[in-house]
Motif scaffolding. Structure first.
Motif, PDB file in Angstrom:
ATOM      1  N   TYR A  64     102.359 -66.884  94.603  1.00 27.91           N
ATOM      2  CA  TYR A  64     101.429 -65.769  94.834  1.00 27.91           C
ATOM      3  C   TYR A  64     101.942 -64.809  95.899  1.00 27.91           C
ATOM      4  CZ  TYR A  64      99.727 -67.530  99.336  1.00 27.91           C
ATOM      5  OH  TYR A  64      99.644 -67.910 100.641  1.00 27.91           O
ATOM      6  N   VAL A  97     101.283 -71.150  90.923  1.00 37.18           N
ATOM      7  CA  VAL A  97     100.634 -69.971  91.486  1.00 37.18           C
ATOM      8  C   VAL A  97     100.504 -70.117  92.997  1.00 37.18           C
ATOM      9  CG1 VAL A  97      98.455 -68.703  91.622  1.00 37.18           C
ATOM     10  CG2 VAL A  97      99.394 -69.306  89.406  1.00 37.18           C
ATOM     11  N   THR A 126      97.868 -61.440  91.205  1.00 35.18           N
ATOM     12  CA  THR A 126      97.535 -62.851  91.395  1.00 35.18           C
ATOM     13  C   THR A 126      96.219 -63.189  90.707  1.00 35.18           C
ATOM     14  OG1 THR A 126      98.683 -62.873  93.536  1.00 35.18           O
ATOM     15  CG2 THR A 126      97.132 -64.667  93.089  1.00 35.18           C
TER      16      THR A 126
END
Length: 269
Positions: free
Chosen positions: A58, A54, A66
């Motif tokens: 993102y 992530v 997100t």
């Protein structure tokens, strides 16, 4: 929806996949392999690997996506940790276990993606591939998953890896159905000797807008109006009945629409 999807996803892994020595693709596949090798908690490993991805991926998503992805990672990791050792072997019926593993994982991930998030891992990469390459999310995940499965052969064996491919394929199809199927659009082009009658029937009975294109027969050299419209896939039957009542000899082509970019289309249709 994300919480429910995370729970269904975890059940697919801990109740069907792991007890039957199956694997998965993407990050969860790596997580399962580490569980087999070292006995590490799938939930903990899943959380560590996905949060790392992530941090990289993102930038490719909106702030809302997100946030939803982080929520999905937290709950999927939590449920993976809670439900570990939940299931039991299907007494040699590995195919049945693979079918249900694919079903549950596909439904779980599909619900998460449908809600606007991802479960992290391969779905983050799949989202990027979908945006950059125009692939469907299911197809992107299938390519990623197969790559991971090839590596897991050395841990679970060739036979289990082949059963895992069955589960992954089913999961990919279910994901596409949930993510795209509910809003799947179909483009229809109609060439008829009675375009006005068909146009009125479509607008009155189906409430759909129709675009009129100018057509010219390559062989007949006759000018004709071509009707073009985009409808839901389930409306094909209704359109077919209209055409049968007005002009059974109408020439009709039907195409699957990958994406509609006009703002407000879904809200109006």
């Amino acid at each position: 929806m994300i919480i429910i999807g995370s729970l269904v996803f975890a059940i697919g892994i801990n109740y069907f996949a792991i007890p039957n020595s199956l694997s998965e693709g993407g990050v969860i596949g790596v997580t399962i392999v580490t569980h087999y090798l070292f006995g590490w908690s799938p939930g903990v490993v899943n959380f560590i690997l996905n949060t790392s991805l992530v941090a990289i991926g993102y930038k490719f998503f909106t702030k809302r996506m997100t946030i939803y992805t982080i929520v999905a990672i937290i709950f999927s990791s939590l449920f993976l940790h809670i439900t570990v050792n939940l299931g039991q072997s299907q007494n040699g019926d590995t195919l049945l276990a693979a079918l249900f593993a694919g079903l549950f994982v596909g439904v779980g991930l599909g619900l998460i993606l449908r809600a606007g998030g991802t479960s992290g891992g391969a779905t983050i990469i799949a989202r990027m591939m979908s945006q950059l390459l125009g692939w469907s999310i299911g197809k992107s995940m299938l390519v990623i998953d197969i790559t991971v499965i090839i590596g897991s052969v050395f841990v679970i064996g060739q036979e289990k890896a082949m059963y895992t491919l069955v589960a992954i394929y089913i999961g990919a199809k279910i994901i596409d159905t949930i993510v795209e199927g509910a809003d799947e659009r179909t483009a229809v082009m109609i060439i008829s000797n009675h375009p006005d009658s068909i146009l009125k029937a479509i607008m009155n009975k189906m409430g759909r807008g129709v675009t009129i294109l100018d057509g010219h027969g390559g062989y007949s050299k006759v000018d004709k109006e071509v009707l073009y419209l985009v409808i839901n896939k389930r409306e094909i039957v209704q359109l077919r009945k209209i055409l049968e009542n007005i002009d059974e000899e109408a020439y009709v082509t039907v195409h699957r629409v990958q994406e509609i970019l006009r703002k407000g289309y879904k809200e109006n249709h």
